[in-house]
Write a protein that holds these residues in place. Structure first.
Motif, PDB file in Angstrom:
ATOM      1  N   TRP A  36       2.195   4.210   1.323  1.00  0.00           N
ATOM      2  CA  TRP A  36       0.811   4.659   0.610  1.00  0.00           C
ATOM      3  C   TRP A  36       0.273   3.697  -0.272  1.00  0.00           C
ATOM      4  O   TRP A  36      -0.770   3.280  -0.170  1.00  0.00           O
ATOM      5  CB  TRP A  36       1.068   6.083   0.204  1.00  0.00           C
ATOM      6  CG  TRP A  36      -0.196   6.522  -0.664  1.00  0.00           C
ATOM      7  CD1 TRP A  36      -0.453   6.582  -1.972  1.00  0.00           C
ATOM      8  CD2 TRP A  36      -1.021   7.226  -0.022  1.00  0.00           C
ATOM      9  NE1 TRP A  36      -1.663   7.158  -2.179  1.00  0.00           N
ATOM     10  CE2 TRP A  36      -2.097   7.532  -0.924  1.00  0.00           C
ATOM     11  CE3 TRP A  36      -1.479   7.784   1.495  1.00  0.00           C
ATOM     12  CZ2 TRP A  36      -3.464   8.284  -0.683  1.00  0.00           C
ATOM     13  CZ3 TRP A  36      -2.717   8.261   1.767  1.00  0.00           C
ATOM     14  CH2 TRP A  36      -3.750   8.521   0.734  1.00  0.00           C
ATOM     15  N   ASP A  37       1.123   3.403  -1.358  1.00  0.00           N
ATOM     16  CA  ASP A  37       0.431   2.174  -2.272  1.00  0.00           C
ATOM     17  C   ASP A  37      -0.110   1.026  -1.472  1.00  0.00           C
ATOM     18  O   ASP A  37      -1.014   0.514  -2.001  1.00  0.00           O
ATOM     19  CB  ASP A  37       1.703   1.954  -3.290  1.00  0.00           C
ATOM     20  CG  ASP A  37       2.102   2.930  -4.217  1.00  0.00           C
ATOM     21  OD1 ASP A  37       1.378   4.107  -4.346  1.00  0.00           O
ATOM     22  OD2 ASP A  37       3.043   3.083  -4.659  1.00  0.00           O
ATOM     23  N   MET A  38       0.721   0.456  -0.447  1.00  0.00           N
ATOM     24  CA  MET A  38       0.335  -0.657   0.099  1.00  0.00           C
ATOM     25  C   MET A  38      -1.194  -0.315   1.022  1.00  0.00           C
ATOM     26  O   MET A  38      -2.075  -1.212   0.798  1.00  0.00           O
ATOM     27  CB  MET A  38       1.137  -1.274   0.976  1.00  0.00           C
ATOM     28  CG  MET A  38       0.705  -2.580   1.622  1.00  0.00           C
ATOM     29  SD  MET A  38       1.481  -2.739   3.433  1.00  0.00           S
ATOM     30  CE  MET A  38       0.965  -1.471   4.374  1.00  0.00           C
ATOM     31  N   LEU A  39      -1.189   0.850   1.454  1.00  0.00           N
ATOM     32  CA  LEU A  39      -2.460   1.174   2.197  1.00  0.00           C
ATOM     33  C   LEU A  39      -3.727   1.280   1.145  1.00  0.00           C
ATOM     34  O   LEU A  39      -4.734   0.833   1.178  1.00  0.00           O
ATOM     35  CB  LEU A  39      -2.273   2.415   2.923  1.00  0.00           C
ATOM     36  CG  LEU A  39      -3.410   2.910   3.617  1.00  0.00           C
ATOM     37  CD1 LEU A  39      -3.824   2.055   4.731  1.00  0.00           C
ATOM     38  CD2 LEU A  39      -3.137   4.476   4.141  1.00  0.00           C
ATOM     39  N   MET A  40      -3.465   1.982   0.044  1.00  0.00           N
ATOM     40  CA  MET A  40      -4.426   2.074  -0.878  1.00  0.00           C
ATOM     41  C   MET A  40      -4.816   0.510  -1.365  1.00  0.00           C
ATOM     42  O   MET A  40      -5.923   0.446  -1.721  1.00  0.00           O
ATOM     43  CB  MET A  40      -4.094   2.985  -2.192  1.00  0.00           C
ATOM     44  CG  MET A  40      -3.827   4.341  -1.505  1.00  0.00           C
ATOM     45  SD  MET A  40      -5.356   5.092  -0.805  1.00  0.00           S
ATOM     46  CE  MET A  40      -5.098   5.092   0.763  1.00  0.00           C
ATOM     47  N   GLU A  41      -3.757  -0.095  -1.554  1.00  0.00           N
ATOM     48  CA  GLU A  41      -4.190  -1.580  -2.004  1.00  0.00           C
ATOM     49  C   GLU A  41      -5.025  -2.237  -1.035  1.00  0.00           C
ATOM     50  O   GLU A  41      -6.251  -3.103  -1.719  1.00  0.00           O
ATOM     51  CB  GLU A  41      -2.935  -2.332  -2.436  1.00  0.00           C
ATOM     52  CG  GLU A  41      -3.157  -3.550  -2.810  1.00  0.00           C
ATOM     53  CD  GLU A  41      -3.940  -4.236  -4.120  1.00  0.00           C
ATOM     54  OE1 GLU A  41      -4.454  -5.168  -4.325  1.00  0.00           O
ATOM     55  OE2 GLU A  41      -3.737  -3.222  -5.245  1.00  0.00           O
ATOM     56  N   VAL A  42      -4.676  -2.356  -0.054  1.00  0.00           N
ATOM     57  CA  VAL A  42      -5.461  -3.049   1.313  1.00  0.00           C
ATOM     58  C   VAL A  42      -7.084  -2.390   1.283  1.00  0.00           C
ATOM     59  O   VAL A  42      -7.836  -2.969   1.612  1.00  0.00           O
ATOM     60  CB  VAL A  42      -4.713  -3.010   2.485  1.00  0.00           C
ATOM     61  CG1 VAL A  42      -5.766  -3.493   3.703  1.00  0.00           C
ATOM     62  CG2 VAL A  42      -3.555  -3.897   2.374  1.00  0.00           C
ATOM     63  N   MET A  43      -7.020  -1.008   1.260  1.00  0.00           N
ATOM     64  CA  MET A  43      -8.373  -0.524   1.550  1.00  0.00           C
ATOM     65  C   MET A  43      -9.152  -0.799  -0.023  1.00  0.00           C
ATOM     66  O   MET A  43     -10.455  -1.024   0.282  1.00  0.00           O
ATOM     67  CB  MET A  43      -8.339   1.070   1.297  1.00  0.00           C
ATOM     68  CG  MET A  43      -7.656   1.312   2.690  1.00  0.00           C
ATOM     69  SD  MET A  43      -7.184   3.170   3.047  1.00  0.00           S
ATOM     70  CE  MET A  43      -9.189   3.833   3.104  1.00  0.00           C
ATOM     71  N   GLU A  44      -8.763  -0.804  -1.109  1.00  0.00           N
ATOM     72  CA  GLU A  44      -9.400  -1.268  -2.121  1.00  0.00           C
ATOM     73  C   GLU A  44      -9.749  -2.874  -2.417  1.00  0.00           C
ATOM     74  O   GLU A  44     -10.724  -3.079  -2.966  1.00  0.00           O
ATOM     75  CB  GLU A  44      -8.616  -0.734  -3.494  1.00  0.00           C
ATOM     76  CG  GLU A  44      -8.356   0.761  -3.527  1.00  0.00           C
ATOM     77  CD  GLU A  44      -7.568   1.404  -4.587  1.00  0.00           C
ATOM     78  OE1 GLU A  44      -6.899   0.527  -5.373  1.00  0.00           O
ATOM     79  OE2 GLU A  44      -7.410   2.561  -4.839  1.00  0.00           O
ATOM     80  N   ASN A  45      -8.905  -3.439  -1.683  1.00  0.00           N
ATOM     81  CA  ASN A  45      -9.084  -5.013  -1.867  1.00  0.00           C
ATOM     82  C   ASN A  45      -8.686  -5.645  -0.572  1.00  0.00           C
ATOM     83  O   ASN A  45      -7.927  -6.142  -0.244  1.00  0.00           O
ATOM     84  CB  ASN A  45      -8.292  -5.604  -2.820  1.00  0.00           C
ATOM     85  CG  ASN A  45      -8.295  -5.150  -4.342  1.00  0.00           C
ATOM     86  OD1 ASN A  45      -9.388  -5.073  -4.712  1.00  0.00           O
ATOM     87  ND2 ASN A  45      -7.165  -4.224  -4.784  1.00  0.00           N
ATOM     88  N   PRO A  46      -9.588  -5.380   0.543  1.00  0.00           N
ATOM     89  CA  PRO A  46      -9.517  -5.935   1.755  1.00  0.00           C
ATOM     90  C   PRO A  46      -9.520  -7.388   1.778  1.00  0.00           C
ATOM     91  O   PRO A  46     -10.220  -8.196   1.089  1.00  0.00           O
ATOM     92  CB  PRO A  46     -10.695  -5.511   2.546  1.00  0.00           C
ATOM     93  CG  PRO A  46     -11.762  -5.143   1.520  1.00  0.00           C
ATOM     94  CD  PRO A  46     -10.934  -4.819   0.322  1.00  0.00           C
TER      95      PRO A  46
END
Length: 65
Positions: A36-46
């Motif tokens: 979840w944390d990785m997914l949120m990181e990628v969504m916030e900083n593509p």
């Protein structure tokens, strides 16, 4: 008679009480906190788009007419 608030009227909808399997035909996907944390990181900083993404976007744009 007082009008219902949005949350009260939403609670009246019967289908909201159904399990996801019945409502949508499949169970919800469950992921770990790390994923979840990785997914949120990628969504916030593509990442920057690569050449394949640029080519796909150009093809899409040209197909719109």
């Amino acid at each position: 008679m007082a009008s219902k608030t949005k949350s009260e009227s939403c609670a009246d909808v019967a289908h909201q009480a159904q399990p996801a399997e019945e409502q949508f035909g499949f169970a919800p996907t469950r992921i770990s906190q790390e994923d979840w944390d990785m997914l949120m990181e990628v969504m916030e900083n593509p990442p920057e788009p690569n050449e394949a993404m640029r080519a796909a976007w150009a093809k899409y744009q040209s197909s719109k007419g």
